[in-house]
Design a protein around this motif. Structure first.
Motif, PDB file in Angstrom:
ATOM      1  N   PRO A  25     146.760 131.652  77.258  1.00 23.13           N
ATOM      2  CA  PRO A  25     146.247 132.110  75.972  1.00 23.13           C
ATOM      3  C   PRO A  25     147.279 132.045  74.852  1.00 23.13           C
ATOM      4  CG  PRO A  25     146.896 133.993  77.280  1.00 23.13           C
ATOM      5  CD  PRO A  25     147.113 132.776  78.153  1.00 23.13           C
ATOM      6  N   LEU A  26     146.784 132.203  73.638  1.00 22.09           N
ATOM      7  CA  LEU A  26     147.632 132.467  72.486  1.00 22.09           C
ATOM      8  C   LEU A  26     148.089 133.915  72.585  1.00 22.09           C
ATOM      9  CD1 LEU A  26     145.244 130.875  69.892  1.00 22.09           C
ATOM     10  CD2 LEU A  26     147.675 130.288  69.939  1.00 22.09           C
ATOM     11  N   GLU A  27     149.381 134.143  72.681  1.00 19.57           N
ATOM     12  CA  GLU A  27     149.865 135.514  72.731  1.00 19.57           C
ATOM     13  C   GLU A  27     149.637 136.203  71.391  1.00 19.57           C
ATOM     14  OE1 GLU A  27     150.600 136.973  75.395  1.00 19.57           O
ATOM     15  OE2 GLU A  27     150.680 135.193  76.685  1.00 19.57           O
ATOM     16  N   ALA A  28     149.588 137.520  71.402  1.00 19.01           N
ATOM     17  CA  ALA A  28     149.230 138.273  70.206  1.00 19.01           C
ATOM     18  C   ALA A  28     150.148 137.964  69.021  1.00 19.01           C
ATOM     19  CB  ALA A  28     149.234 139.767  70.510  1.00 19.01           C
ATOM     20  N   GLY A  29     151.446 137.835  69.268  1.00 20.20           N
ATOM     21  CA  GLY A  29     152.374 137.541  68.182  1.00 20.20           C
ATOM     22  C   GLY A  29     152.135 136.178  67.566  1.00 20.20           C
ATOM     23  N   VAL A  30     151.860 135.187  68.405  1.00 22.58           N
ATOM     24  CA  VAL A  30     151.568 133.838  67.920  1.00 22.58           C
ATOM     25  C   VAL A  30     150.243 133.837  67.160  1.00 22.58           C
ATOM     26  CG1 VAL A  30     151.079 131.461  68.617  1.00 22.58           C
ATOM     27  CG2 VAL A  30     152.886 132.762  69.775  1.00 22.58           C
ATOM     28  N   LEU A  31     149.279 134.545  67.683  1.00 21.75           N
ATOM     29  CA  LEU A  31     147.974 134.652  67.029  1.00 21.75           C
ATOM     30  C   LEU A  31     148.128 135.245  65.627  1.00 21.75           C
ATOM     31  CD1 LEU A  31     144.906 134.304  67.587  1.00 21.75           C
ATOM     32  CD2 LEU A  31     144.920 136.649  68.460  1.00 21.75           C
ATOM     33  N   ALA A  32     148.928 136.301  65.509  1.00 25.54           N
ATOM     34  CA  ALA A  32     149.153 136.940  64.212  1.00 25.54           C
ATOM     35  C   ALA A  32     149.844 135.987  63.238  1.00 25.54           C
ATOM     36  CB  ALA A  32     149.978 138.208  64.385  1.00 25.54           C
ATOM     37  N   GLU A  33     150.839 135.244  63.717  1.00 22.88           N
ATOM     38  CA  GLU A  33     151.541 134.295  62.868  1.00 22.88           C
ATOM     39  C   GLU A  33     150.604 133.178  62.409  1.00 22.88           C
ATOM     40  OE1 GLU A  33     154.491 132.147  60.787  1.00 22.88           O
ATOM     41  OE2 GLU A  33     154.346 134.247  61.397  1.00 22.88           O
ATOM     42  N   MET A  58     133.724 137.344  72.685  1.00 26.29           N
ATOM     43  CA  MET A  58     134.113 136.818  71.377  1.00 26.29           C
ATOM     44  C   MET A  58     134.078 137.943  70.359  1.00 26.29           C
ATOM     45  SD  MET A  58     132.133 133.996  69.020  1.00 26.29           S
ATOM     46  CE  MET A  58     132.628 133.650  67.343  1.00 26.29           C
ATOM     47  N   ARG A  59     135.124 137.997  69.530  1.00 26.48           N
ATOM     48  CA  ARG A  59     135.156 138.928  68.408  1.00 26.48           C
ATOM     49  C   ARG A  59     135.426 138.133  67.134  1.00 26.48           C
ATOM     50  NH1 ARG A  59     132.789 141.416  71.336  1.00 26.48           N
ATOM     51  NH2 ARG A  59     133.173 143.480  72.240  1.00 26.48           N
ATOM     52  N   HIS A  60     134.775 138.505  66.051  1.00 31.25           N
ATOM     53  CA  HIS A  60     134.857 137.720  64.823  1.00 31.25           C
ATOM     54  C   HIS A  60     134.917 138.622  63.608  1.00 31.25           C
ATOM     55  CE1 HIS A  60     130.604 138.610  63.857  1.00 31.25           C
ATOM     56  NE2 HIS A  60     130.430 138.550  65.164  1.00 31.25           N
ATOM     57  N   GLU A  61     135.578 138.124  62.548  1.00 29.97           N
ATOM     58  CA  GLU A  61     135.548 138.843  61.290  1.00 29.97           C
ATOM     59  C   GLU A  61     134.102 138.902  60.793  1.00 29.97           C
ATOM     60  OE1 GLU A  61     139.325 138.685  58.673  1.00 29.97           O
ATOM     61  OE2 GLU A  61     138.873 136.585  59.189  1.00 29.97           O
ATOM     62  N   PRO A  62     133.758 139.938  60.029  1.00 28.57           N
ATOM     63  CA  PRO A  62     132.363 140.102  59.598  1.00 28.57           C
ATOM     64  C   PRO A  62     131.787 138.896  58.866  1.00 28.57           C
ATOM     65  CG  PRO A  62     133.576 142.124  59.221  1.00 28.57           C
ATOM     66  CD  PRO A  62     134.593 141.105  59.661  1.00 28.57           C
ATOM     67  N   ASP A  63     132.609 138.145  58.116  1.00 26.99           N
ATOM     68  CA  ASP A  63     132.103 136.998  57.362  1.00 26.99           C
ATOM     69  C   ASP A  63     132.111 135.696  58.155  1.00 26.99           C
ATOM     70  OD1 ASP A  63     131.664 138.565  55.139  1.00 26.99           O
ATOM     71  OD2 ASP A  63     133.622 138.126  54.235  1.00 26.99           O
ATOM     72  N   PHE A  64     132.579 135.737  59.392  1.00 27.21           N
ATOM     73  CA  PHE A  64     132.599 134.518  60.202  1.00 27.21           C
ATOM     74  C   PHE A  64     131.173 134.192  60.648  1.00 27.21           C
ATOM     75  CE2 PHE A  64     133.075 131.887  63.925  1.00 27.21           C
ATOM     76  CZ  PHE A  64     134.208 131.121  63.666  1.00 27.21           C
ATOM     77  N   LEU A 112     140.330 142.030  61.164  1.00 28.31           N
ATOM     78  CA  LEU A 112     141.409 141.116  61.527  1.00 28.31           C
ATOM     79  C   LEU A 112     142.462 141.830  62.364  1.00 28.31           C
ATOM     80  CD1 LEU A 112     142.782 138.367  61.373  1.00 28.31           C
ATOM     81  CD2 LEU A 112     143.813 139.080  59.205  1.00 28.31           C
ATOM     82  N   ASP A 113     142.795 143.047  62.008  1.00 32.85           N
ATOM     83  CA  ASP A 113     143.786 143.792  62.791  1.00 32.85           C
ATOM     84  C   ASP A 113     143.362 143.906  64.241  1.00 32.85           C
ATOM     85  OD1 ASP A 113     145.438 144.129  60.630  1.00 32.85           O
ATOM     86  OD2 ASP A 113     144.791 146.173  60.187  1.00 32.85           O
ATOM     87  N   GLU A 114     142.072 144.149  64.478  1.00 28.16           N
ATOM     88  CA  GLU A 114     141.591 144.266  65.859  1.00 28.16           C
ATOM     89  C   GLU A 114     141.638 142.922  66.584  1.00 28.16           C
ATOM     90  OE1 GLU A 114     137.606 145.471  68.435  1.00 28.16           O
ATOM     91  OE2 GLU A 114     137.758 146.097  66.330  1.00 28.16           O
ATOM     92  N   LEU A 115     141.357 141.840  65.852  1.00 29.35           N
ATOM     93  CA  LEU A 115     141.414 140.515  66.469  1.00 29.35           C
ATOM     94  C   LEU A 115     142.804 140.215  67.009  1.00 29.35           C
ATOM     95  CD1 LEU A 115     139.413 138.166  64.052  1.00 29.35           C
ATOM     96  CD2 LEU A 115     138.558 139.515  65.969  1.00 29.35           C
ATOM     97  N   LEU A 116     143.822 140.787  66.382  1.00 32.23           N
ATOM     98  CA  LEU A 116     145.200 140.446  66.701  1.00 32.23           C
ATOM     99  C   LEU A 116     145.843 141.373  67.736  1.00 32.23           C
ATOM    100  CD1 LEU A 116     146.458 139.687  63.064  1.00 32.23           C
ATOM    101  CD2 LEU A 116     145.407 138.135  64.728  1.00 32.23           C
TER     102      LEU A 116
END
Length: 266
Positions: free
Chosen positions: A82-90, A114-120, A137-141
């Motif tokens: 997976p994309l690690e959380a730090g890489v995902l945030a960057e 799957m989790r998505h921003e409300p406008d996605f 977005l904070d929760e996605l990361l």
């Protein structure tokens, strides 16, 4: 060829999401004859069950563009990258700074969730899915993700993928598997090819003994790695140009089955 690897949508699966009886019969015969079958897809795990039900074989499946290798027989992810959380945030920070109106979603646990921003924008078939839902977005990361999904309104698919890829160069992989303008981002070095090479090694199969089929840019690394990379007649122009061969028929007309019947003299 000792191993057959195939993409699903646009390749093995028809537009109506079915697999033809001819293809089903062929893959069952190949499996009985000892040929290793590997499904290789951008789909998340939650979208795989209908294909298994039609094929009637429990083929190992590389999902979410190589980030998860799934064994349907045991319902387990046998390998994940997976994309690690730090890489995902960057990645999200770079894209939000560079691309106006960009919105994100993440596939977690191999795409079980799957989790998505409300406008996605979410497909109509998933709006009420129990594993799909909105988040900040904070929760996605907060957790690693198998895949980051990127949209920014209506975008030309190839050009937008190139733009996202340039923004994330050295950090992550960017590709696309449709004309919808959605870019799919995986961890650096994670592709369909990297996952397929790992599976082939577990079966003591060399790349030269692998035949792979695909139709979209996310299939390019796999087709280049395989001893014989075959593009579908309906494939993206870049895929047809890069492949070792091209099927005579499309996914709608049993292109994969017809090609393999010749290879194995069935």
């Amino acid at each position: 060829m000792k191993l057959v690897a195939t993409d699903l949508d646009g390749t093995l699966v028809r537009t109506d999401r079915t697999v033809s009886p001819r293809t089903v019969a062929l893959f069952r015969r190949l499996s009985r004859d000892g040929v290793v079958i590997v499904l290789v897809t951008g789909r998340p795990i939650r979208w795989i069950a209908p294909v298994y039900e039609q094929l009637g074989i429990s083929a190992l499946t590389i999902c979410v563009n190589g980030a998860a290798t799934y064994d349907p027989g045991t319902d387990t992810i046998v390998h994940s990258a997976p994309l690690e959380a730090g890489v995902l945030a960057e990645a999200c920070a770079r894209l939000r700074a560079a691309v106006p109106g960009v919105v994100f979603a993440v596939e977690r646990d191999g795409g079980r969730q799957m989790r998505h921003e409300p406008d996605f924008p979410v497909g109509s078939w998933e709006v009420d899915h129990h594993s799909v839902g909105p988040a900040s977005l904070d929760e996605l990361l907060t957790r690693p993700a198998a895949k980051l999904l990127v949209r920014a309104g209506v975008q030309p698919a190839d050009e937008f993928t190139a733009r996202v890829g340039a923004c994330l160069r050295g950090l992550a992989e960017a590709t696309n598997s449709s004309s919808s303008g959605m870019v799919e981002v995986s961890a650096a070095g994670v592709t369909k090819a990297s996952a397929l090479a790992r599976v082939a090694r577990t079966h003591a199969v060399e790349a030269a003994d692998v035949i792979a089929f695909g139709d979209m840019p996310n299939d390019l690394p796999m087709l280049a790695w395989a001893g014989r990379g075959v593009a579908m007649a309906n494939a993206h122009p870049a895929v047809r140009a890069a492949a070792h061969d091209v099927t005579e028929a499309t996914n709608e007309d049993d292109g994969v089955a017809a090609y393999l019947e010749r290879v194995y003299a069935y």
